[in-house]
Write a protein that holds these residues in place. Sequence first.
Motif, PDB file in Angstrom:
ATOM      1  N   GLY A 133      -5.314   1.731   1.444  1.00  0.00           N
ATOM      2  CA  GLY A 133      -5.973   1.871   0.165  1.00  0.00           C
ATOM      3  C   GLY A 133      -7.242   1.030   0.137  1.00  0.00           C
ATOM      4  O   GLY A 133      -7.393   0.080   0.914  1.00  0.00           O
ATOM      5  N   HIS A 136      -0.216   4.387   0.846  1.00  0.00           N
ATOM      6  CA  HIS A 136      -0.712   5.441   1.741  1.00  0.00           C
ATOM      7  C   HIS A 136       0.098   5.480   3.033  1.00  0.00           C
ATOM      8  O   HIS A 136       0.363   4.459   3.629  1.00  0.00           O
ATOM      9  N   VAL A 142       0.859  -1.187   0.000  1.00  0.00           N
ATOM     10  CA  VAL A 142       0.000   0.000   0.000  1.00  0.00           C
ATOM     11  C   VAL A 142       0.888   1.227   0.000  1.00  0.00           C
ATOM     12  O   VAL A 142       1.951   1.240   0.614  1.00  0.00           O
TER      13      VAL A 142
END
Length: 158
Positions: free
Chosen positions: A138, A132, A130
């Motif tokens: 996400g 983020h 991910v």
Amino acid sequence: MLPDVTRILYASDIQPGARPAFRTAVSLCGHYQSHITFLHVVEPMREHAERLVRSMMATDPSLKALHDDGLRHVQQQVVERVERFRQQELQDHNQLRDEQVTARVEEGTPWKKILEVADEIDASVIVMGVRHHTALLGETASKVMHHSTRPVLIVPLG
């Protein structure tokens, strides 16, 4: 530690920066002498676009053949990209043999297809990255985690 990891499903969007998650899957595979299925999911067209294309294909059969050929071409390009990514990583991590990694491209809603393939191959663990940096994952990773009955290993990317 994960018990008896025999099959690893590595789900990737094959975008730049995804390598740390693949390296994690490779490390698990090397440690447990298991197998990785490298999965990339191609999302289908949006509903409105799909309806438009289907209505056009209904009136002109040659458009359906063109659509199907186009989809096969995109899938082949993605498989080739996955294979190049896999080969580059395996050169850097020579603890794995080619037969320990299988590339696979599917079409569908990513989180649903990831879970479907995990069930199909009876994955011991799902590995995905991910991007983020916040407390929120996400959408795909979050849905996989919330709906999976298998362990999910999320690797932060970048």
